[in-house]
Design a protein around this motif. Structure first.
Motif, short mmCIF file in Angstrom:
data_model
loop_
_atom_site.label_atom_id
_atom_site.label_comp_id
_atom_site.label_asym_id
_atom_site.label_seq_id
_atom_site.Cartn_x
_atom_site.Cartn_y
_atom_site.Cartn_z
N PRO A 84 0.80 -1.22 0.00
CA PRO A 84 0.00 0.00 0.00
C PRO A 84 0.83 1.27 0.00
O PRO A 84 0.56 2.18 -0.78
CB PRO A 84 -0.80 -0.13 1.29
N ALA A 85 1.86 1.35 0.84
CA ALA A 85 2.58 2.61 0.97
C ALA A 85 3.32 2.99 -0.30
O ALA A 85 3.65 4.15 -0.51
CB ALA A 85 3.57 2.52 2.13
N LEU A 119 -12.68 -3.43 8.53
CA LEU A 119 -11.39 -4.05 8.28
C LEU A 119 -10.52 -3.87 9.52
O LEU A 119 -10.18 -2.76 9.89
CB LEU A 119 -10.74 -3.39 7.06
N ILE A 120 -10.24 -4.99 10.17
CA ILE A 120 -9.45 -4.92 11.40
C ILE A 120 -8.01 -5.26 11.08
O ILE A 120 -7.74 -6.26 10.43
CB ILE A 120 -10.00 -5.91 12.44
N THR A 121 -7.09 -4.42 11.51
CA THR A 121 -5.69 -4.66 11.14
C THR A 121 -4.76 -3.92 12.08
O THR A 121 -5.20 -3.14 12.93
CB THR A 121 -5.43 -4.21 9.69
N HIS A 122 -3.48 -4.17 11.98
CA HIS A 122 -2.52 -3.35 12.71
C HIS A 122 -1.66 -2.57 11.71
O HIS A 122 -0.69 -1.95 12.07
CB HIS A 122 -1.66 -4.21 13.62
N ASP A 123 -2.06 -2.61 10.46
CA ASP A 123 -1.26 -2.08 9.38
C ASP A 123 -1.87 -0.77 8.88
O ASP A 123 -2.85 -0.77 8.16
CB ASP A 123 -1.24 -3.13 8.25
N LEU A 169 -2.22 0.08 5.06
CA LEU A 169 -3.26 -0.70 4.40
C LEU A 169 -4.60 0.03 4.47
O LEU A 169 -5.39 0.04 3.53
CB LEU A 169 -3.37 -2.04 5.13
N LEU A 170 -4.85 0.68 5.63
CA LEU A 170 -6.12 1.37 5.82
C LEU A 170 -6.17 2.65 5.01
O LEU A 170 -7.23 3.08 4.57
CB LEU A 170 -6.31 1.71 7.29
N ALA A 171 -5.00 3.26 4.82
CA ALA A 171 -4.95 4.57 4.20
C ALA A 171 -5.72 4.61 2.89
O ALA A 171 -6.47 5.53 2.63
CB ALA A 171 -3.50 4.98 3.98
N GLU A 172 -5.56 3.58 2.09
CA GLU A 172 -6.19 3.69 0.77
C GLU A 172 -7.49 2.91 0.66
O GLU A 172 -8.15 2.98 -0.35
CB GLU A 172 -5.21 3.23 -0.31
N ILE A 229 -11.49 5.61 10.15
CA ILE A 229 -10.59 4.77 10.93
C ILE A 229 -10.91 4.94 12.40
O ILE A 229 -11.17 6.05 12.87
CB ILE A 229 -9.11 5.15 10.67
N GLY A 230 -10.93 3.81 13.11
CA GLY A 230 -11.01 3.86 14.56
C GLY A 230 -9.72 3.33 15.14
O GLY A 230 -9.25 2.29 14.72
N VAL A 231 -9.14 4.10 16.05
CA VAL A 231 -7.89 3.65 16.65
C VAL A 231 -8.20 3.10 18.04
O VAL A 231 -8.78 3.80 18.88
CB VAL A 231 -6.88 4.81 16.76
#
Lengths: 296, 318, 327
Positions: B256-257, C209-213, C216-219, C224-226
């Motif tokens: 992604p980045a 979408l649950i993630t630690h990345d 990945l969420l940016a696009e 977003i929930g932190v």
């Protein structure tokens, strides 16, 4: 466990931690107390027992325990068909059973653990056939196997001990071998190898401390099954013979009188039952605190 | 001058596929590597690309099927115990999972002390001094030597693993995915630690990772592996600014980045399946490649040096 | 109308006679057709949240909530059985490890058929036809062959495709993807994500979408929930969080990822939070980030509330970043 923000100066050693956790399990702890009590009785049998286990009181046969109306104060748990004090026989029986079982476990564990360690490091053409044979032996009920061995080499206490020993060796062998095999795959063993450690150092610092729990547990379990099997062989008349105050033998002598002297059967039966139960509960408690599941 | 050099390393594993049938798995094919003192080389690739296998050949856990390893221009003999000892002392490893790489039955101090005992002739007082210094160096406290591994969190455990690696004052550290078992906020701590240690001690690092962000941050040189081969190798600026190999481009386009940096989208090539059993050599990436030619299906490209520090294995750039 | 609306959700776990809160005062509102990303470290409670929404919590956990609205109905008011059935028609979930969520003992076709029959699709021919359609939709080539295979014969990426196909059966309004790509290779990750959002496009559903990345969420997400230590720390639109994170934790997370183009410079360091996420037994007093936060002040011994900030979103912090600029 989580780390606190404050420096802990006293971190309990692994063994102390086991004991701290073990103490929390009340059932296992009381089982341990009972077992230690039985052990003390066995050690100080000559101080505790009022009579010699083979002394016969000819006019006092089949006397019920003291608390019955026709009981006798001298005989706490009554007497058997030959007028021998059941309490004394039981106490000396504890000494006999526990010492025989210890002997069996010590010898078979030394042989089993040594062979198991050798097997774990041996090439697969030795390892695999040996394991197949061991699995075959383990698939037979151990008592049946002991009976077969005694049937071949003849009844009697020494032969019964050899038989039980032979039956227990595969258990130690397999436990040790598989524990080491699992241990060898661990990354910290690789890490130690990369420290330049030789095989002996690997075994001493990395492998043995980590298979120690499995072996301790196997020792305890083997101890209880040794007691049970020696008693069973005695009961079947294949182990300890008549005058010996062995629990299984006492049981077999008295089971003819089950109807009119039930105590003479109940007393040795309960002794075996409580001993085995306490040992097994201790083993269960140890298994919990040492996390053996992950190793075996 | 290079500190560590690998020449034509091959590693094959024999797999039993049936009762009597065996097949060969080529985990590393013709790998050449050159690590300079004080530099960080990153090895990038997906799982199964052979990067961990390569680490094992470098460190000396496994013997390469063919090829030589040179440390300080001295050829290392795998079976020679003096060589092995020296190699284990000079090249240290940090494992991926700090939960498995530390002996749970020993105190941290004991673990570190064994390392010193085996490899040095320090007196026991000097050993304790060294252990305490090293713990401080990796951001732990002196008193931590009395703790067991289970007293620590993942990040702290990885610090212990690093302490174990640097305590012998090695010249090379191999870090095999050292961050993937850690939380994001802890990963940054470990990256910083590795960098500051490198600056202080002048250690070379071989950093194996699939995380391109981290690689760009930490590496000087990058080596991209695919199915056991090196497909592209060069300076971090070269690889990250202008990757030429189609697989490297695909790798960036999938992250992604980096997707935005490569505005031109890679044209999708229809995936073809070539019969692998035919024994016909072919480019290992031919199935997915968007610039493939007929040539790629019948012969395998060799890795060639096109520039001072740049090598690529693709027919397009020969 | 919102698709999912949770107010004050608490999930607790009994640890040695103490109730440890895995999720505390968790509130969340999600619009229909929204792409919501939840980001947090391991142990932050993000997977527990997914299980709580799906009604899949294990028995030793206790759930309380003021309100848990899924597509117009309050789950808290339903009986256990009703709730389970209702959730199965409205929502579905994909887990991190596809080979663990598929049963290794059954063929793909049997596993698909089982779910199909739950959704009232019966008849051998119809089922087969539907199964092939499903696998087609997740871009599996040769679906007939794949149907006859067992999960272990397929790669991780393929298994995840099958898991997505199965999750699509009931035409859910909400799809929860719990780290759907973590165990996969980068190139496969990209394919799976693309597929996931194509599915979202065609079937008009909301996706969590649950993630630690973070990248990945940016696009891929609208909001977003932190999450940190069982609490929602910041909840705002993706652009707002990426460009102006108001919570120190969001900022720390973003800063601890090496930035694109940041090359090996002598002396350059990443921003790193000290310490680690607190364990359930010793959760700090007041703000849960307190001991790790470099902006912490005296006030932070009082637990902060999730407050709305104009033109941004919701933030749980006494002294949010960028606040002065907005005044």
């Amino acid at each position: 466990m989580s780390t606190s923000f404050y420096i802990q100066h006293q971190v309990p050693s692994v063994y102390l931690k086991w004991w701290i956790d073990f103490k929390k399990n009340k059932l296992a702890l009381s089982a341990l107390v009972i077992f230690i009590f039985i052990l003390l009785v066995a050690i100080f049998a000559n101080l505790i027992a009022p009579f010699d286990p083979t002394t016969q009181f000819e006019n006092a046969t089949h006397i019920p325990p003291t608390w019955y109306n026709n009981g006798d104060v001298r005989f706490l748990l009554g007497t058997d068909d030959l007028g021998r004090d059941l309490f004394s026989r039981l106490v000396y029986g504890a000494r006999l059973s526990l010492s025989l079982a210890s002997l069996v476990v010590i010898i078979s564990s030394i042989i089993g653990i040594t062979l198991g360690s050798l097997l774990a490091f041996s090439p697969s053409w030795i390892d695999i056939p040996t394991m197949r044979i061991m699995s075959f032996i383990l698939s037979l009920p151990s008592l049946l196997l002991a009976i077969v061995i005694v049937a071949i080499i003849g009844p009697g206490l020494p032969n019964a001990i050899y038989a039980v020993m032979l039956v227990l060796i595969p258990h130690f062998l397999i436990t040790t071998r598989s524990a080491i095999k699992i241990e060898l795959k661990n990354e910290y063993v690789t890490a130690m190898y990369l420290d330049g450690a030789n095989k002996f150092q690997l075994l001493k610092y990395s492998i043995l401390p980590n298979i120690f729990p499995s072996i301790i547990l196997q020792l305890v379990v083997a101890f209880s099954s040794a007691i049970l099997e020696i008693a069973a062989l005695g009961f079947l008349g294949l182990g300890a013979q008549a005058p010996y105050p062995e629990w299984g033998t006492i049981l077999s002598e008295s089971h003819d009188y089950l109807v009119f002297a039930p105590w003479s059967v109940a007393v040795p039966g309960l002794a075996i039952f409580f001993t085995i139960l306490s040992i097994n509960l201790v083993a269960e408690g140890l298994r919990d605190v040492m996390n053996v599941e992950k190793n075996s | 001058m290079s500190l560590l050099e690998l020449k034509n390393i091959n590693k094959n594993y024999t797999l039993a596929t049936g009762l009597f049938a065996v097949s060969q798995l080529q985990a590393n094919i013709n790998i050449n590597l050159n690590l300079k003192a004080g530099k960080t080389l990153a090895i990038v690739g997906e799982s199964g690309s052979g990067k961990s296998t390569l680490a094992k050949q470098i460190i000396g856990i496994e013997k390469p099927s063919s090829g030589d390893v040179f440390l300080n221009n001295k050829k290392l003999d795998f079976d020679n115990s003096t060589h092995r000892r020296e190699r284990f002392k000079q090249i240290r490893m940090i494992f991926q999972n700090p939960y498995e790489s530390i002996n749970p039955q020993l105190r941290i101090g004991e673990t570190l002390e064994h390392t010193l005992k085996i490899n040095t002739r320090l007196s026991s007082l000097d050993r304790i001094k060294k252990i305490e210094d090293t713990l401080l160096l990796v951001g732990l406290q002196k008193s931590h030597q009395f703790h067991y591994a289970h007293n620590f969190s993942g990040g702290q455990r990885q610090r212990i693993a690093i302490a174990r690696a640097i305590i012998l004052e090695p010249s090379i550290i191999i870090a095999d995915e050292p961050l993937s078992a850690l939380d994001v906020s802890v990963q940054a701590q470990i990256i910083n630690l590795l960098q500051s240690l490198q600056e202080k001690l002048g250690i070379s690092i071989i950093f194996i990772s699939h995380d391109l962000n981290v690689v760009e941050h930490i590496a000087d040189d990058v080596m991209v592996m695919y199915q056991g081969r090196v497909v592209e190798e060069g300076k971090v600026s070269q690889i990250f600014d202008e990757p030429l190999h189609p697989y490297t481009q695909k790798l960036f386009a999938s992250t992604p980045a980096y997707r935005h940096r490569f505005q031109r989208t890679i044209p999708k090539a229809p995936v073809i399946k070539i019969k692998k059993e035919s024994g016909q050599p072919h480019c290992s990436y031919v199935d997915f490649c968007h610039i493939r030619e007929d040539k790629c299906k019948i012969s395998s490209p060799e890795i060639i040096q096109t520039d001072q520090d740049y090598r690529i294995a693709c027919f397009k750039f020969e | 109308m919102s698709l999912l609306h949770i107010e004050n959700l608490n999930v607790s776990l009994k640890i040695q006679n103490n109730d440890a809160l895995i999720l505390e005062q968790f509130s969340l509102r999600m619009a229909e057709n929204e792409r919501l990303g939840l980001v947090g470290e391991s142990g932050s409670g993000k997977s527990t949240l997914a299980l709580a929404i799906m009604g899949l919590l294990s028995n030793n956990m206790k759930l309380t909530a003021d309100y848990m609205n899924l597509d117009g109905e309050d789950l808290m008011k339903m009986s256990l059985e009703d709730r389970r059935y209702y959730i199965s028609t409205k929502a579905s979930i994909i887990f991190q490890d596809p080979s663990a969520s598929l049963n290794p003992c059954f063929k793909i076709s049997e596993q698909i058929n089982e779910i199909l029959s739950l959704h009232e699709i019966r008849g051998k021919k119809l089922m087969h036809q539907k199964a092939i359609e499903l696998l087609d939709a997740v871009a599996i080539r040769h679906p007939e062959n794949v149907l006859k295979m067992f999960p272990y014969q397929l790669s991780g990426g393929m298994n995840q495709r099958v898991a997505i196909a199965i999750s699509m059966i009931g035409n859910p309004k909400l799809l929860i993807a719990d780290e759907p790509t973590t165990s996969l290779d980068v190139t496969i990750q990209a394919q799976i994500l693309k597929l996931l959002f194509e599915q979202k496009q065609t079937s008009q559903m909301g996706i969590i979408l649950i993630t630690h990345d973070f990248p990945l969420l940016a696009e891929n997400t609208d909001k977003i929930g932190v999450i940190y230590s069982g609490q929602m720390m910041e909840h705002a639109s993706t652009q707002n969080i990426l460009n102006h994170p108001h919570h120190p934790y969001s900022k720390a997370l973003l800063d601890s990822i090496p930035q694109m183009g940041q090359r090996h410079n002598k002396g350059s360091r990443l921003y790193a939070l000290s310490g680690q996420i607190p364990s359930l037994e010793n959760i700090p007093v007041g703000c849960r980030l307190g001991p790790r936060c470099n902006k912490a002040v005296k006030l932070c011994v009082n637990p902060p509330l999730l407050k709305s900030i104009e033109n941004h979103g919701k933030v749980r912090c006494h002294s949010p970043l960028y606040e002065k600029k907005e005044q």
